[in-house]
Write a protein that holds these residues in place. Sequence first.
Motif, PDB file in Angstrom:
ATOM      1  N   SER A 187      45.175  36.217  42.450  1.00 20.99           N
ATOM      2  CA  SER A 187      45.170  37.553  41.852  1.00 20.99           C
ATOM      3  C   SER A 187      44.205  37.587  40.663  1.00 20.99           C
ATOM      4  CB  SER A 187      46.588  37.928  41.391  1.00 20.99           C
ATOM      5  OG  SER A 187      47.462  38.031  42.495  1.00 20.99           O
ATOM      6  N   TYR A 229      44.056  39.246  36.603  1.00 18.88           N
ATOM      7  CA  TYR A 229      44.608  40.034  35.501  1.00 18.88           C
ATOM      8  C   TYR A 229      43.460  40.452  34.584  1.00 18.88           C
ATOM      9  CZ  TYR A 229      46.978  41.517  31.298  1.00 18.88           C
ATOM     10  OH  TYR A 229      47.384  42.269  30.210  1.00 18.88           O
ATOM     11  N   HIS A 287      51.364  41.976  42.973  1.00 18.62           N
ATOM     12  CA  HIS A 287      50.839  41.196  41.851  1.00 18.62           C
ATOM     13  C   HIS A 287      51.949  40.425  41.152  1.00 18.62           C
ATOM     14  CE1 HIS A 287      47.629  40.323  38.947  1.00 18.62           C
ATOM     15  NE2 HIS A 287      48.606  40.299  38.060  1.00 18.62           N
ATOM     16  N   TYR A 331      46.122  33.198  39.353  1.00 19.21           N
ATOM     17  CA  TYR A 331      45.511  34.436  38.884  1.00 19.21           C
ATOM     18  C   TYR A 331      44.408  34.115  37.883  1.00 19.21           C
ATOM     19  CZ  TYR A 331      49.466  33.637  35.665  1.00 19.21           C
ATOM     20  OH  TYR A 331      50.398  33.062  34.839  1.00 19.21           O
TER      21      TYR A 331
END
Length: 384
Positions: A12, A14, A257, A267
């Motif tokens: 992922s 961020y 997420h 992430y």
Amino acid sequence: MAELNPASVPLSLYIHMPWCVRKCPYCDFNSHAVPDGKLSLDLEQQYLQALVADFNTQLEFAQGRAIHSVFIGGGTPSLISAAGYQWLFAQLKALLPFQDDCEITLEANPGTIEHDPFAGYLAAGINRLSIGVQSFNSDHLKKLGRIHSQSDALSAIHLAREAGFQRINVDLMHGLPEQTLEQALNDLKLAVGQGATHISWYQLTIEPNTVFFRTQPVLPVDEVLEAIQEQGEAYLKANGFINYEVSAWRKERPSAHNLNYWQFGDYLAIGAGAHGKVTRPDGVYRFQKTRLPKDYLAKVPAEHGQFKRITAEEMPFEFMMNALRLNAGVDAKLYAERTGLNLDDLAPVLTSLRQRKLLVEDANRLACTEQGHVFLNSVLEEFL
């Protein structure tokens, strides 16, 4: 520790937007009041360019993976224009592919002065909103230092749905200063009535380095807090919401997420103060970016990160701290796959917790019982 396979771990991204109009008295996040209450176009462009340069330094961690989900947090990410996000995603996707079904969540403030029309964010590729309502009660909003009103909050959810957003999370807090049971339940009723598809509902905690820590507000007594929790949960269940994580309730699919966080996925992280986690064949690493926006903008991207390898001793707690927040827990096989450690090494602890009815009696699953969730902190301490 066995060699790990990064390609098997979802990846992922961020993105941290560090500015807000005004710092709230309960907030301990890395957020900073924007000069003159409005983000200049020049500062926005400068920051977006820094994000792309930062992202470029993390491509080696992708290990052939595409981006599975994106979460844009803050601060107030809706201070950034829709056009800014359109440009940003075009740059990021040119460096690393996003999956076709990539979930992209934007935290948005209900204050109408703080965001473009929601349709612009949808057109930029953002397909999920998390609206920071916190409360619909005017008195509580004032005490929390929020700049929006009840009508702003109701309007924001309505306008997001009208713009075409199918997935809308509403952030709500309970246990607010002098809050009654009826007021807490009314917040939930308004969120449900407006058509929220996901609700993050959590109790206000007083954190160090906040105004509330220095000047303690009057909070509800324990009996009221317990009644709020019990009756709030009953109300959400009666209205078709599923509690799949400690404070997360859904009518639709879970947040991809957040699920990746809780399942110990990877992430990347870009932006001032952003935290990331990546898997390499030799271990799992956490990293953190330079915290202050001015320092983040002044440094070359290579100087942003502070890396730390999670040790074999720390790994059980790190994994369980995330996995056991999920009501259904995780497949037991995930422990070895994501940590490189043998679950059998934890057999004495797991057996003890199961005998005490704090973990479920299922060798193929790592999950707390209902009682285990009540005493989650004590359960986690067993893995330290």
